[in-house]
Design an enzyme around this catalytic site. Structure first.
Site, mmCIF file in Angstrom:
data_model
loop_
_atom_site.group_PDB
_atom_site.id
_atom_site.type_symbol
_atom_site.label_atom_id
_atom_site.label_comp_id
_atom_site.label_asym_id
_atom_site.label_seq_id
_atom_site.Cartn_x
_atom_site.Cartn_y
_atom_site.Cartn_z
ATOM 1 N N ASP A 1 0.839 -1.201 0.000
ATOM 2 C CA ASP A 1 0.000 0.000 0.000
ATOM 3 C C ASP A 1 0.876 1.255 0.000
ATOM 4 O O ASP A 1 1.889 1.325 0.692
ATOM 5 C CB ASP A 1 -0.921 -0.011 1.229
ATOM 6 C CG ASP A 1 -2.083 0.944 1.088
ATOM 7 O OD1 ASP A 1 -3.229 0.467 0.963
ATOM 8 O OD2 ASP A 1 -1.856 2.173 1.086
ATOM 9 N N HIS B 1 -10.412 -5.219 -3.178
ATOM 10 C CA HIS B 1 -9.047 -5.471 -2.703
ATOM 11 C C HIS B 1 -9.113 -5.899 -1.252
ATOM 12 O O HIS B 1 -9.924 -5.403 -0.478
ATOM 13 C CB HIS B 1 -8.149 -4.237 -2.881
ATOM 14 C CG HIS B 1 -8.780 -2.961 -2.426
ATOM 15 N ND1 HIS B 1 -9.759 -2.322 -3.146
ATOM 16 C CD2 HIS B 1 -8.592 -2.225 -1.314
ATOM 17 C CE1 HIS B 1 -10.141 -1.237 -2.505
ATOM 18 N NE2 HIS B 1 -9.457 -1.158 -1.382
ATOM 19 N N VAL C 1 -11.434 2.918 -3.505
ATOM 20 C CA VAL C 1 -11.144 2.468 -4.875
ATOM 21 C C VAL C 1 -12.152 1.367 -5.226
ATOM 22 O O VAL C 1 -12.175 0.318 -4.565
ATOM 23 C CB VAL C 1 -9.701 1.929 -5.001
ATOM 24 C CG1 VAL C 1 -9.436 1.485 -6.444
ATOM 25 C CG2 VAL C 1 -8.680 2.978 -4.573
ATOM 26 N N ASN D 1 -12.911 -3.269 2.826
ATOM 27 C CA ASN D 1 -13.778 -2.109 3.023
ATOM 28 C C ASN D 1 -14.834 -2.092 1.918
ATOM 29 O O ASN D 1 -14.504 -2.274 0.744
ATOM 30 C CB ASN D 1 -12.959 -0.819 2.985
ATOM 31 C CG ASN D 1 -11.972 -0.730 4.136
ATOM 32 O OD1 ASN D 1 -12.262 -1.194 5.232
ATOM 33 N ND2 ASN D 1 -10.813 -0.146 3.894
ATOM 34 N N HIS E 1 -7.124 -6.006 2.173
ATOM 35 C CA HIS E 1 -5.995 -5.451 2.915
ATOM 36 C C HIS E 1 -5.406 -6.543 3.821
ATOM 37 O O HIS E 1 -6.152 -7.238 4.520
ATOM 38 C CB HIS E 1 -6.440 -4.310 3.826
ATOM 39 C CG HIS E 1 -6.976 -3.098 3.138
ATOM 40 N ND1 HIS E 1 -6.240 -1.939 2.992
ATOM 41 C CD2 HIS E 1 -8.177 -2.843 2.569
ATOM 42 C CE1 HIS E 1 -6.981 -1.021 2.376
ATOM 43 N NE2 HIS E 1 -8.161 -1.544 2.108
HETATM 44 P P1 AMP Z 1 -9.821 1.333 0.369
HETATM 45 O O1 AMP Z 1 -9.913 2.599 1.151
HETATM 46 O O2 AMP Z 1 -10.217 0.111 1.140
HETATM 47 O O3 AMP Z 1 -10.559 1.451 -0.956
HETATM 48 O O4 AMP Z 1 -8.298 1.104 0.059
HETATM 49 C C1 AMP Z 1 -7.613 1.716 -0.986
HETATM 50 C C2 AMP Z 1 -6.163 1.633 -0.651
HETATM 51 O O5 AMP Z 1 -5.411 1.822 -1.836
HETATM 52 C C3 AMP Z 1 -5.681 2.677 0.340
HETATM 53 O O6 AMP Z 1 -5.115 2.043 1.478
HETATM 54 C C4 AMP Z 1 -4.650 3.477 -0.454
HETATM 55 O O7 AMP Z 1 -3.565 3.906 0.333
HETATM 56 C C5 AMP Z 1 -4.224 2.463 -1.503
HETATM 57 N N1 AMP Z 1 -3.679 3.015 -2.727
HETATM 58 C C6 AMP Z 1 -4.214 3.987 -3.507
HETATM 59 N N2 AMP Z 1 -3.434 4.204 -4.591
HETATM 60 C C7 AMP Z 1 -2.392 3.335 -4.499
HETATM 61 C C8 AMP Z 1 -1.248 3.068 -5.308
HETATM 62 N N3 AMP Z 1 -1.009 3.748 -6.438
HETATM 63 N N4 AMP Z 1 -0.380 2.095 -4.906
HETATM 64 C C9 AMP Z 1 -0.617 1.417 -3.754
HETATM 65 N N5 AMP Z 1 -1.663 1.614 -2.960
HETATM 66 C C10 AMP Z 1 -2.548 2.577 -3.314
#
Ligand code: AMP
Length: 113
Positions: free
Chosen positions: A29, A99, A95, A86, A101
Site C-alpha cells: 500500500d 481489494h 477504490v 472495506n 488489505h
Molecule cells: P480502500 O480505502 O479500502 O478502498 O483502500 C484503498 C487503498 O489503496 C488505500 O489504502 C490506499 O492507500 C491504496 N492506494 C491507492 N493508490 C495506491 C497506489 N497507487 N499504490 C498502492 N496503494 C494505493
C-alpha cells in the site's frame, strides 16, 4: 474508466508487488497503516464484495488464500495479522475495485476506528 488498480494490473503505472499469479496481484500500500500493509487485488474486476456473486466464489477463495500466503511470505505468520475488506462509504472504500488489505507488524486495535 480504469481504476488505479486496473492501471497497475495493466502495467500502466508502477507499484511495488509482493506477489502475482494468474488471478491476482498483491502490492504494498502506498499509504501503509502498519509496518506491513499489502493489498491483494483480483485481475478480473469485481467492484466490491457486496456486488460479488456465485460466479466469483472460486476467485474470492483464491484472494483469501493468497492473502494468507502473502502474510506468511512477509513474516507475519507467527505474530499475526488482519485481513480487511472495506465496502461502500461507511466501510471506507475509496477504490471501486475489490481489494483485500493485509495488515501486520504491530498490534492492531479492536474495534477498528
Ligand atoms: P480502500 O480505502 O479500502 O478502498 O483502500 C484503498 C487503498 O489503496 C488505500 O489504502 C490506499 O492507500 C491504496 N492506494 C491507492 N493508490 C495506491 C497506489 N497507487 N499504490 C498502492 N496503494 C494505493
Amino acid at each position: 474508466m480504469k481504476t488505479i488498480f486496473q492501471k497497475i494490473i495493466d502495467r500502466e503505472i508502477p507499484a511495488q508487488l509482493a506477489h502475482e499469479d494468474e488471478h491476482c496481484i498483491a502490492l504494498h500500500d502506498i499509504n501503509p497503516q502498519a509496518p506491513v500493509h499489502v493489498l491483494v487485488i483480483p485481475k478480473r474486476l469485481i467492484p466490491r464484495i457486496a456486488g460479488a456473486g456465485a460466479d466469483d466464489q472460486a476467485l474470492l477463495g483464491h484472494l483469501l488464500l493468497s492473502a494468507a500466503a502473502v502474510a506468511k511470505k512477509l513474516g507475519l505468520e507467527g505474530s499475526g495479522f488482519r485481513i480487511v475488506i472495506n465496502n461502500g462509504r461507511d466501510g471506507g472504500e475509496t477504490v471501486p475495485h475489490l481489494h483485500v488489505h493485509v495488515l501486520g507488524g504491530r498490534p492492531l486495535g479492536w474495534p477498528p476506528g
